[in-house]
Scaffold this motif. Structure first.
Motif, PDB file in Angstrom:
ATOM      1  N   UNK A   1      10.369   1.266  -2.103  1.00  0.00           N
ATOM      2  CA  UNK A   1      10.764   2.656  -1.848  1.00  0.00           C
ATOM      3  C   UNK A   1      10.038   3.620  -2.777  1.00  0.00           C
ATOM      4  N   UNK A   2       9.686   4.806  -2.270  1.00  0.00           N
ATOM      5  CA  UNK A   2       9.049   5.812  -3.126  1.00  0.00           C
ATOM      6  C   UNK A   2      10.084   6.654  -3.852  1.00  0.00           C
ATOM      7  N   UNK A   3       9.669   7.270  -4.930  1.00  0.00           N
ATOM      8  CA  UNK A   3      10.523   8.213  -5.648  1.00  0.00           C
ATOM      9  C   UNK A   3      10.396   9.582  -5.003  1.00  0.00           C
ATOM     10  N   UNK A   4      11.195  10.524  -5.467  1.00  0.00           N
ATOM     11  CA  UNK A   4      11.139  11.876  -4.903  1.00  0.00           C
ATOM     12  C   UNK A   4       9.811  12.559  -5.190  1.00  0.00           C
ATOM     13  N   UNK A   5       9.110  12.143  -6.260  1.00  0.00           N
ATOM     14  CA  UNK A   5       7.820  12.759  -6.565  1.00  0.00           C
ATOM     15  C   UNK A   5       6.651  11.923  -6.025  1.00  0.00           C
ATOM     16  N   UNK A   6       6.916  11.124  -4.975  1.00  0.00           N
ATOM     17  CA  UNK A   6       5.886  10.398  -4.232  1.00  0.00           C
ATOM     18  C   UNK A   6       5.207   9.305  -5.054  1.00  0.00           C
ATOM     19  N   UNK A   7       5.958   8.675  -5.925  1.00  0.00           N
ATOM     20  CA  UNK A   7       5.453   7.510  -6.645  1.00  0.00           C
ATOM     21  C   UNK A   7       6.282   6.288  -6.244  1.00  0.00           C
ATOM     22  N   UNK A   8       5.755   5.116  -6.512  1.00  0.00           N
ATOM     23  CA  UNK A   8       6.442   3.903  -6.123  1.00  0.00           C
ATOM     24  C   UNK A   8       7.550   3.546  -7.109  1.00  0.00           C
ATOM     25  N   UNK A   9       8.711   3.239  -6.563  1.00  0.00           N
ATOM     26  CA  UNK A   9       9.810   2.745  -7.390  1.00  0.00           C
ATOM     27  C   UNK A   9       9.691   1.216  -7.506  1.00  0.00           C
ATOM     28  N   UNK A  10      10.666   0.605  -8.104  1.00  0.00           N
ATOM     29  CA  UNK A  10      10.656  -0.852  -8.249  1.00  0.00           C
ATOM     30  C   UNK A  10      10.770  -1.514  -6.876  1.00  0.00           C
ATOM     31  N   UNK A  11       9.917  -2.485  -6.569  1.00  0.00           N
ATOM     32  CA  UNK A  11      10.000  -3.157  -5.265  1.00  0.00           C
ATOM     33  C   UNK A  11      11.350  -3.838  -5.067  1.00  0.00           C
TER      34      UNK A  11
ATOM     35  N   UNK B   1       1.125   8.537  -4.968  1.00  0.00           N
ATOM     36  CA  UNK B   1       0.253   8.963  -6.068  1.00  0.00           C
ATOM     37  C   UNK B   1      -0.239   7.797  -6.927  1.00  0.00           C
ATOM     38  N   UNK B   2       0.506   6.705  -6.929  1.00  0.00           N
ATOM     39  CA  UNK B   2       0.078   5.534  -7.705  1.00  0.00           C
ATOM     40  C   UNK B   2      -1.310   5.050  -7.300  1.00  0.00           C
ATOM     41  N   UNK B   3      -1.694   5.331  -6.063  1.00  0.00           N
ATOM     42  CA  UNK B   3      -2.963   4.803  -5.552  1.00  0.00           C
ATOM     43  C   UNK B   3      -4.132   5.771  -5.725  1.00  0.00           C
ATOM     44  N   UNK B   4      -3.889   6.919  -6.404  1.00  0.00           N
ATOM     45  CA  UNK B   4      -4.960   7.856  -6.744  1.00  0.00           C
ATOM     46  C   UNK B   4      -5.772   8.256  -5.504  1.00  0.00           C
ATOM     47  N   UNK B   5      -5.080   8.437  -4.394  1.00  0.00           N
ATOM     48  CA  UNK B   5      -5.702   8.845  -3.131  1.00  0.00           C
ATOM     49  C   UNK B   5      -6.769   7.847  -2.667  1.00  0.00           C
ATOM     50  N   UNK B   6      -6.565   6.583  -2.991  1.00  0.00           N
ATOM     51  CA  UNK B   6      -7.540   5.534  -2.666  1.00  0.00           C
ATOM     52  C   UNK B   6      -6.863   4.477  -1.791  1.00  0.00           C
ATOM     53  N   UNK B   7      -7.195   4.417  -0.479  1.00  0.00           N
ATOM     54  CA  UNK B   7      -6.542   3.432   0.381  1.00  0.00           C
ATOM     55  C   UNK B   7      -6.848   1.991  -0.021  1.00  0.00           C
ATOM     56  N   UNK B   8      -8.001   1.763  -0.651  1.00  0.00           N
ATOM     57  CA  UNK B   8      -8.323   0.401  -1.083  1.00  0.00           C
ATOM     58  C   UNK B   8      -7.402  -0.042  -2.221  1.00  0.00           C
ATOM     59  N   UNK B   9      -7.003   0.906  -3.067  1.00  0.00           N
ATOM     60  CA  UNK B   9      -6.037   0.577  -4.126  1.00  0.00           C
ATOM     61  C   UNK B   9      -4.694   0.206  -3.521  1.00  0.00           C
ATOM     62  N   UNK B  10      -4.327   0.866  -2.422  1.00  0.00           N
ATOM     63  CA  UNK B  10      -3.076   0.524  -1.748  1.00  0.00           C
ATOM     64  C   UNK B  10      -3.152  -0.884  -1.157  1.00  0.00           C
ATOM     65  N   UNK B  11      -4.257  -1.207  -0.484  1.00  0.00           N
ATOM     66  CA  UNK B  11      -4.412  -2.557   0.068  1.00  0.00           C
ATOM     67  C   UNK B  11      -4.338  -3.607  -1.044  1.00  0.00           C
ATOM     68  N   UNK B  12      -4.982  -3.333  -2.169  1.00  0.00           N
ATOM     69  CA  UNK B  12      -4.996  -4.271  -3.286  1.00  0.00           C
ATOM     70  C   UNK B  12      -3.571  -4.530  -3.780  1.00  0.00           C
ATOM     71  N   UNK B  13      -2.802  -3.475  -3.900  1.00  0.00           N
ATOM     72  CA  UNK B  13      -1.421  -3.607  -4.378  1.00  0.00           C
ATOM     73  C   UNK B  13      -0.596  -4.465  -3.430  1.00  0.00           C
ATOM     74  N   UNK B  14      -0.660  -4.180  -2.139  1.00  0.00           N
ATOM     75  CA  UNK B  14       0.201  -4.875  -1.190  1.00  0.00           C
ATOM     76  C   UNK B  14      -0.219  -6.327  -0.970  1.00  0.00           C
ATOM     77  N   UNK B  15      -1.508  -6.578  -0.984  1.00  0.00           N
ATOM     78  CA  UNK B  15      -1.968  -7.946  -0.752  1.00  0.00           C
ATOM     79  C   UNK B  15      -1.839  -8.799  -2.005  1.00  0.00           C
TER      80      UNK B  15
ATOM     81  N   UNK C   1      -0.413  -7.867  -5.249  1.00  0.00           N
ATOM     82  CA  UNK C   1       0.789  -7.737  -6.083  1.00  0.00           C
ATOM     83  C   UNK C   1       2.066  -8.057  -5.307  1.00  0.00           C
ATOM     84  N   UNK C   2       2.219  -7.432  -4.149  1.00  0.00           N
ATOM     85  CA  UNK C   2       3.423  -7.672  -3.351  1.00  0.00           C
ATOM     86  C   UNK C   2       3.324  -9.014  -2.617  1.00  0.00           C
ATOM     87  N   UNK C   3       2.131  -9.368  -2.169  1.00  0.00           N
ATOM     88  CA  UNK C   3       1.925 -10.674  -1.551  1.00  0.00           C
ATOM     89  C   UNK C   3       2.310 -10.754  -0.087  1.00  0.00           C
ATOM     90  N   UNK C   4       1.943  -9.724   0.703  1.00  0.00           N
ATOM     91  CA  UNK C   4       2.282  -9.740   2.125  1.00  0.00           C
ATOM     92  C   UNK C   4       1.293 -10.611   2.897  1.00  0.00           C
TER      93      UNK C   4
END
Length: 372
Positions: free
Chosen positions: A292-302, A330-344, A346-349
């Motif tokens: 879930x995201x926080x109110x300021x558009x950052x990622x909360x604890x999974x 905002x955690x991904x610094x406007x970089x979709x590749x950083x988002x893919x890296x996190x989900x694949x 770190x989260x392990x989807x």
């Protein structure tokens, strides 16, 4: 039928405007195939083209699906609804307003009405109020104004069978990922002469084209498919009709299911996952339900949803990944590749629904080279 589909793809993919779809990564779509086609990859998270390459082209169209195959998608995903005369078509919304030119057709002006959809009143031109022939007179348009609108007004709505043929005529093995969309609504507003239900027609269409077999069996590898739905009763019914793997979609925890009127907060409990694992091989959660995201558009604890699913032998295919800044935390610094890296990593989807399959394919190719 195949020739007609491929001809439509050639026109709709851009040649009518002098813009040819260029294969960016991997094999393109179209053409006859034999047993020597490159198999579906299974060594990394699945690249699931959400409504085709709809970040570039109008969603759920032949052009969007052909582009997604050109861009290296493992699966092409579609929402399947029913017409007034019982045909199954690829379309996401219950109404035609947002993604077609229906409002420009005066002959249909009297069709606009209000119906209850998933516990809310919705006003518009409903797919279920049109015959297939009528829908074929409409043309698709891009949903959002911040995306390329130059392909609006070209592509028609396609049928479930046309969608299947696009995958079967690819030069490599490409999976399909159709959704039983709003089955309770479809069964309420569409009646079939033989007394069958929407779910029956949906599975019968897959069987007609040889789709079946348990996950990763030889039959499944030849024609890969996941059947998805937000409706648990539809999945339970489908499990008795096919061996094809089923995926249970999960929305925001505040949303209630269309068929059983349960909150997704209840559905994400271990007890309910224990129940559903008898029928499905995986879950497809909204990504903000997982982290879930926080109110300021950052990622909360999974949440522990991925761990709970994996502990029960279930795959996790979250939705939807989009390149535009407005969709990136905002955690991904406007970089979709950083988002893919996190989900694949770190989260392990196990798979990702993306509007931009070329971006996901590039990320996975780059990171695979680094591992080598």
């Amino acid at each position: 039928m195949v020739a007609a589909v491929l001809a439509a793809v050639a026109v709709a993919s851009g040649s009518a405007r002098g813009v040819a779809a260029r294969p960016l990564v991997g094999e393109g779509g179209g053409g006859a195939w034999g047993d020597d086609r490159a198999p579906l990859q299974a060594s990394r998270a699945f690249n699931i083209a959400h409504r085709g390459s709809n970040g570039e082209l109008p969603e759920e169209t032949a052009a969007a699906y052909a582009r997604a195959i050109d861009e290296g998608a493992d699966f092409i995903e579609a929402d399947i609804e029913a017409t007034k005369d019982g045909h199954l078509v690829c379309f996401h919304d219950t109404t035609l307003d947002a993604t077609t030119d229906v409002a420009d057709h005066p002959e249909f002006a009297g069709r606009r009405r209000t119906l209850e959809v998933q516990w809310a009143n919705v006003t518009g031109y409903f797919v279920t109020d049109f015959t297939l022939a009528e829908l074929k007179t409409l043309r698709a348009k891009q949903r959002w104004n911040f995306r390329d609108k130059s392909h609006d007004g070209i592509s028609p709505i396609i049928t479930f069978e046309e969608f299947i043929n696009i995958a079967l005529n690819a030069k490599r093995v490409v999976g399909i990922y159709p959704e039983m969309k709003n089955p309770a609504f479809m069964n309420k507003h569409v009646q079939w002469a033989d007394g069958k239900k929407y779910e029956d027609k949906f599975i019968a269409t897959l069987k007609k084209y040889g789709y079946g077999g348990r996950y990763m069996s030889p039959e499944w590898r030849a024609k890969p498919v996941f059947v998805q739905s937000f409706a648990p009763t539809a999945l339970v019914r489908a499990s008795g009709l096919t061996d094809s793997p089923l995926v249970f979609l999960i929305d925001d925890v505040t949303v209630r299911t269309e068929d059983t009127n349960q909150s997704y907060d209840e559905i994400t409990s271990g007890e309910y996952l224990d129940y559903m694992k008898k029928y499905v091989v995986g879950i497809g959660p909204w990504k903000d339900t997982v982290v879930p995201p926080t109110k300021d558009n950052r990622l909360a604890t999974p949440t522990d949803l991925v761990a709970m699913a994996h502990a029960r032998g279930l795959q996790v295919h979250p939705y939807t990944y989009r390149n535009e800044n407005k969709f990136l935390h905002f955690n991904f610094r406007q970089d979709p590749y950083a988002e893919y890296d996190y989900w694949i990593n770190d989260v392990g989807v196990d798979g990702l629904f993306t509007d931009f399959p070329a971006s996901l394919r590039r990320f996975q190719e780059w990171t695979a080279k680094k591992k080598d």
